[in-house]
Design an enzyme around this catalytic site. Structure first.
Site, PDB file in Angstrom:
ATOM      1  N   ASP A 179       0.875  -1.171   0.000  1.00 43.20           N
ATOM      2  CA  ASP A 179       0.000   0.000   0.000  1.00 43.20           C
ATOM      3  C   ASP A 179       0.913   1.221   0.000  1.00 43.20           C
ATOM      4  O   ASP A 179       1.699   1.402   0.928  1.00 43.20           O
ATOM      5  CB  ASP A 179      -0.902   0.000   1.238  1.00 43.20           C
ATOM      6  CG  ASP A 179      -1.847   1.190   1.217  1.00 43.20           C
ATOM      7  OD1 ASP A 179      -1.511   2.208   0.572  1.00 43.20           O
ATOM      8  OD2 ASP A 179      -2.913   1.108   1.843  1.00 43.20           O
ATOM      9  N   HIS A 218      -1.090  16.340 -25.232  1.00 45.93           N
ATOM     10  CA  HIS A 218      -0.820  15.823 -26.577  1.00 45.93           C
ATOM     11  C   HIS A 218      -0.882  16.906 -27.649  1.00 45.93           C
ATOM     12  O   HIS A 218      -0.005  17.017 -28.498  1.00 45.93           O
ATOM     13  CB  HIS A 218      -1.805  14.711 -26.936  1.00 45.93           C
ATOM     14  CG  HIS A 218      -1.962  13.676 -25.873  1.00 45.93           C
ATOM     15  ND1 HIS A 218      -0.888  13.060 -25.276  1.00 45.93           N
ATOM     16  CD2 HIS A 218      -3.056  13.147 -25.284  1.00 45.93           C
ATOM     17  CE1 HIS A 218      -1.324  12.188 -24.381  1.00 45.93           C
ATOM     18  NE2 HIS A 218      -2.634  12.226 -24.361  1.00 45.93           N
ATOM     19  N   ASP A 227       4.262  11.164 -22.515  1.00 50.53           N
ATOM     20  CA  ASP A 227       3.167  11.600 -23.361  1.00 50.53           C
ATOM     21  C   ASP A 227       3.236  10.607 -24.509  1.00 50.53           C
ATOM     22  O   ASP A 227       4.064  10.743 -25.401  1.00 50.53           O
ATOM     23  CB  ASP A 227       3.405  13.030 -23.861  1.00 50.53           C
ATOM     24  CG  ASP A 227       2.217  13.534 -24.654  1.00 50.53           C
ATOM     25  OD1 ASP A 227       1.596  12.715 -25.359  1.00 50.53           O
ATOM     26  OD2 ASP A 227       1.918  14.730 -24.584  1.00 50.53           O
ATOM     27  N   HIS A 228       2.399   9.564 -24.449  1.00 47.66           N
ATOM     28  CA  HIS A 228       2.659   8.416 -25.333  1.00 47.66           C
ATOM     29  C   HIS A 228       2.568   8.803 -26.806  1.00 47.66           C
ATOM     30  O   HIS A 228       3.102   8.109 -27.652  1.00 47.66           O
ATOM     31  CB  HIS A 228       1.757   7.229 -24.993  1.00 47.66           C
ATOM     32  CG  HIS A 228       0.313   7.457 -25.278  1.00 47.66           C
ATOM     33  ND1 HIS A 228      -0.527   8.036 -24.364  1.00 47.66           N
ATOM     34  CD2 HIS A 228      -0.421   7.208 -26.369  1.00 47.66           C
ATOM     35  CE1 HIS A 228      -1.722   8.129 -24.897  1.00 47.66           C
ATOM     36  NE2 HIS A 228      -1.702   7.628 -26.116  1.00 47.66           N
TER      37      HIS A 228
END
Ligand code: NAD
Length: 495
Positions: free
Chosen positions: A85, A240, A177-178
């Site tokens: 956790d 994006h 930021d894919h």
């Protein structure tokens, strides 16, 4: 060998992102020999899984990549599960012991990558514990990969960044930021800087306007919880879309290196006009989808979706105009739009060139030509689902007389090629392993993007929207079309 020695610790190891993107991407790197005998992965999350169960899950996530049984088994054997956790300090001690043990077993030289595939509210506490519980090593590198969203406005992003920077220097922070890992986004730079016919025209003398569309056919699906508090502006434009604007607008870098590209992107972002309230309201419009039909399928409205407030004022669509106040771009609008439940899924960029100064085909001495209009030259960059580019040119219509017609030169990668090219996440993970931050968002870029978007958000918050205002299955509200019509333009892509 080019094998990387590293220990990955994936926080949120049981989650959707880890299973859908991270494990398959690690496997692709493994197949290519970028990862070999000397890597290990710790997956952590709250669920009490065993290593054996975790390895089964990992093996399942790579099935579509057709590994042999032995390969899958060998790959999965590098994965270890630690129930954890993230709010509980004690758990970090267990994590440290496991990390140190794996480091010794696999000879990892203290190299560590921490991947936070979890809700952003946990980022601060995880990072603080990595330091206080001495999980970060002294002999190797320690790099942090974090998912979007990075804050929910400038202030919260600043505070988060401040916490992270107590532990990691900027060069070791990899903000994903894919889109920056996508083939055709990276291709923007190739098209611009490797083709003299474009770069010589890439300015306000030859370009009329630039249009960027990030369209989704899907609705909010099961992300209502998150999305209803975010909306399209923060979910898509702040990150994006502004990254793409920066890549299109930046000056040529001196060399194509992280530092030089970064410098140019930040300069471009700083030149984007920060609007006053009235300008923001005039130049940005928002929408929310109502029920609608498309091709015999009917769709719910946004307010009827799961985990969305019944009177929600969250926007599922944004269209806007950015103005860039520098020598190259002054006077050229950059129109952007993004939305859910649009007619078609597709991300593409249209560069619309100015018309020839005089249309000589519009009159002849004997009789006026019927077809008087010329289409603009448009360079289109297709980012997804297909990848490629096209250029529309005017030519002569075959036959008597002299009428013109527009023709398209097109190059699109086949679906098969797209399939076999490295996934965005695979490329970004390898970049992080190499310590190359070119395709990640630097803090200064994130900060400037929030400044740009915050004023729009604030302006909207003072005016109640008339939602819903576009039907599911359409390309957004009327206002999004008027935005261009007012300037004498129209959206080039109208599916
Ligand atoms: P998810 O809900 O599927 O997974 C969250 C993970 O966090 C689970 O493994 C869960 O067990 C773990 N977790 C939650 N509370 C915890 C706690 N207190 N201690 C330890 N572990 C805990 O989420 P996801 O879709 O995988 O997204 C993760 C992050 O990636 C988010 O920041 C999201 O915005 C971002 N992201 C996801 C996608 C995607 O395609 N899923 C795309 C872009 C960005």
């Amino acid at each position: 060998s080019n094998e990387k020695k590293v220990l990955f610790t994936i926080f949120g190891g049981t989650g959707d992102l880890a299973q859908r993107k991270l494990y398959p991407s690690l496997f692709r790197l493994y197949k290519k020999g970028k990862l070999g005998d000397h890597f290990a992965v710790i997956g952590t999350a709250r669920r009490p899984w065993s290593d054996a169960h975790y390895r089964e899950v990992v093996a399942t996530t790579i099935q579509s990549l057709n590994p042999t049984q032995a390969e899958a088994k060998e790959f999965a054997s590098h994965f270890y599960y630690q129930s954890h956790d993230v709010n509980d300090s004690k758990h970090y001690n267990t994590l440290k012991k496991l990390a140190d043990r794996l480091d010794a077993t696999y000879h990892l030289n203290g190299n560590r990558i921490y991947y936070l595939a979890m809700a952003p509210k946990f980022f601060g506490t995880i990072v603080a514990h990595l330091k206080s519980q001495k999980i970060v090593t002294e002999n190797g590198y320690n790099r942090l990969i974090i998912e979007k969203p990075f804050g929910s406005d400038y202030q919260s992003a600043f505070e988060l960044n401040h916490k992270i920077r107590q532990v990691f220097p900027e060069q070791d922070i990899f903000r994903i930021d894919h889109y920056l890992g996508k083939e055709m986004i990276q291709n923007i730079s190739a098209i611009r800087f490797a083709n003299n016919i474009f770069e010589s025209q890439w300015n306000n003398r030859y370009i009329d306007n630039i249009q960027i569309t990030f369209g989704e056919a899907l609705g909010v699906e099961d992300r209502g919880n998150y999305y209803d508090h975010s909306g399209a502006l923060k979910d898509m434009v702040q990150n994006h879309i502004l990254q793409v604007v920066a890549l299109l607008a930046m000056e040529p870098p001196v060399v194509f290196s992280e530092k030089e590209i970064r410098t140019e992107k930040i300069k471009a972002l700083k030149a984007i006009r920060i609007y006053e309230k009235e300008e923001a309201l005039k130049n940005f419009v928002r929408g929310q989808y109502a029920p609608g039909e498309l091709e015999n399928r009917s769709f719910k409205g946004y307010r009827e979706e799961d985990k969305v407030a019944p009177q929600s004022t969250t926007e599922t669509f944004v269209a806007g105009k950015f103005l860039i106040d520098n020598f190259r771009w002054s006077g050229v609008p950059f129109y952007v739009r993004t939305g859910k439940r649009l007619t078609e899924k597709g991300t593409r960029i249209n560069i619309v060139f100015k018309q020839v100064p005089v249309n000589v085909f519009k009159t002849s001495i004997d009789e006026p030509c019927k077809d008087t209009s010329l289409s603009p030259n448009v360079l289109t960059i297709y980012i997804q689902p297909t990848e490629g580019f096209s250029l529309t040119l005017n030519g002569k219509k075959v036959g008597q007389g002299f009428n013109t017609t527009s023709r398209k030169l097109e190059y699109r990668n086949s679906a098969e090629m797209v399939e076999n090219s490295p996934e965005a996440y695979e490329k970004l993970l390898l970049d992080a392993l190499k310590g190359d931050g070119t395709n990640f968002s630097h803090w200064e870029e994130v900060a400037q993007s929030w400044h740009i978007v915050d004023v729009i958000r604030k302006a909207w918050d003072q005016v109640a929207p008339e939602f819903p205002n576009y039907k599911a299955g359409t390309m957004g509200p009327v206002a999004a079309f008027e935005l261009l019509e007012q300037d004498g333009f129209k959206w080039i892509w109208q599916p």
